[in-house]
Write an enzyme that holds these catalytic residues in place. Structure first.
Site, PDB file in Angstrom:
ATOM      1  N   SER A 140      28.631  29.878  58.879  1.00  0.00           N
ATOM      2  CA  SER A 140      28.934  29.161  60.111  1.00  0.00           C
ATOM      3  C   SER A 140      28.130  29.811  61.222  1.00  0.00           C
ATOM      4  CB  SER A 140      30.431  29.266  60.422  1.00  0.00           C
ATOM      5  OG  SER A 140      30.709  28.843  61.741  1.00  0.00           O
ATOM      6  N   TYR A 153      38.466  33.939  61.318  1.00  0.00           N
ATOM      7  CA  TYR A 153      37.482  33.017  60.752  1.00  0.00           C
ATOM      8  C   TYR A 153      36.072  33.576  60.935  1.00  0.00           C
ATOM      9  CZ  TYR A 153      34.645  28.786  60.167  1.00  0.00           C
ATOM     10  OH  TYR A 153      33.704  27.885  59.765  1.00  0.00           O
TER      11      TYR A 153
END
Length: 245
Positions: A140, A153
């Site tokens: 990401s 995350y």
């Protein structure tokens, strides 16, 4: 160069929607054979019906290495080999650390990190034996920088980056000819926000994601990476909306 995709057998986790679904559709369009892995069997059945004979599925929870091993076996049974693993499964239940959502933290670690490790463990014996293969993972933009309200995350996606870079170097040193590609998507219109349980955090993320681009943009980068000659590794790609700072 897209001829290098034709007849390749690609395993995709997190394949029931979003980036996984878009990638499967594009690769099949370009002549690949795809085995889909995800937890939602009803959705997987729909996709295989849509994609036709060059696709198969296995209900897969990447937290269970046996599930991923079954993906490998089904690929071999149906199509005779495995060329590419796309470890794409992931969740993002964003929250502030002070909320102490420990169960969500553990779910992210189990799916985003251990899911990648389980996928690698399942496919590496196959790739090492055949002296070829390609591992693609979805990190990401949060694997490159830190975002408040999404600390755990972000940590999991930094871990994916580190694991893949180390694995890439080890593969080169061991002479296994395994290519690696790590993706760093930004705001992509997927179901990722659906896992956020904190209303104010979800609202803020939805506001930010108004600039999101479609999963097809990521699928195109995967097609490009796989399309390269076997001697060429596209090791990292960042995919952002033009409007994302």
């Amino acid at each position: 160069m897209k001829n290098n995709v034709k007849d390749k057998v690609v395993i995709i986790t997190g394949a029931s929607s979003g980036i996984g679904e878009a990638t499967a559709q594009l690769l099949i369009k370009n002549g690949a054979k795809v085995v889909l892995g995800a937890r939602r069997e009803d959705r997987l059945k729909e996709l295989v019906k849509k994609f036709g004979g060059n696709s198969a599925y296995v209900v897969t929870d990447v937290r269970n290495v046996k599930d991923v091993e079954k993906l490998i076996q089904v690929a071999k049974d149906h199509f005779g080999k495995v060329d590419v693993l796309f470890a794409n499964a992931g969740i993002m239940p964003a929250s502030n650390m002070s909320e102490l959502k420990i169960e969500e933290w553990n779910d992210m670690v189990d799916i985003n990190i251990k899911g990648v490790l389980n996928s690698l463990a399942a496919v590496l014996p196959e790739f090492a034996a055949q002296k070829s293969g390609h591992v693609i993972t979805t990190s990401s933009i949060a694997g490159l920088k830190v975002f408040p309200g999404n600390s755990v995350y972000t940590g999991t996606k930094h871990a994916v980056r580190a694991i893949m870079d180390g694995f890439r170097m080890e593969s080169a040193m061991e002479g296994t000819n395994i290519r690696t590609t790590t993706l760093y998507p930004g705001a992509i219109a997927t179901e990722l926000l659906d896992t956020i349980s904190t209303p104010e955090v979800k609202s803020g993320m939805e506001q930010f994601y108004q600039i999101a681009i479609t999963p097809d943009a990521v699928a195109q980068t995967i097609l490009f990476a796989i399309s390269q000659p076997d001697s060429v590794g596209i090791t990292e790609m960042t995919i952002l909306p033009t409007k994302q700072a």
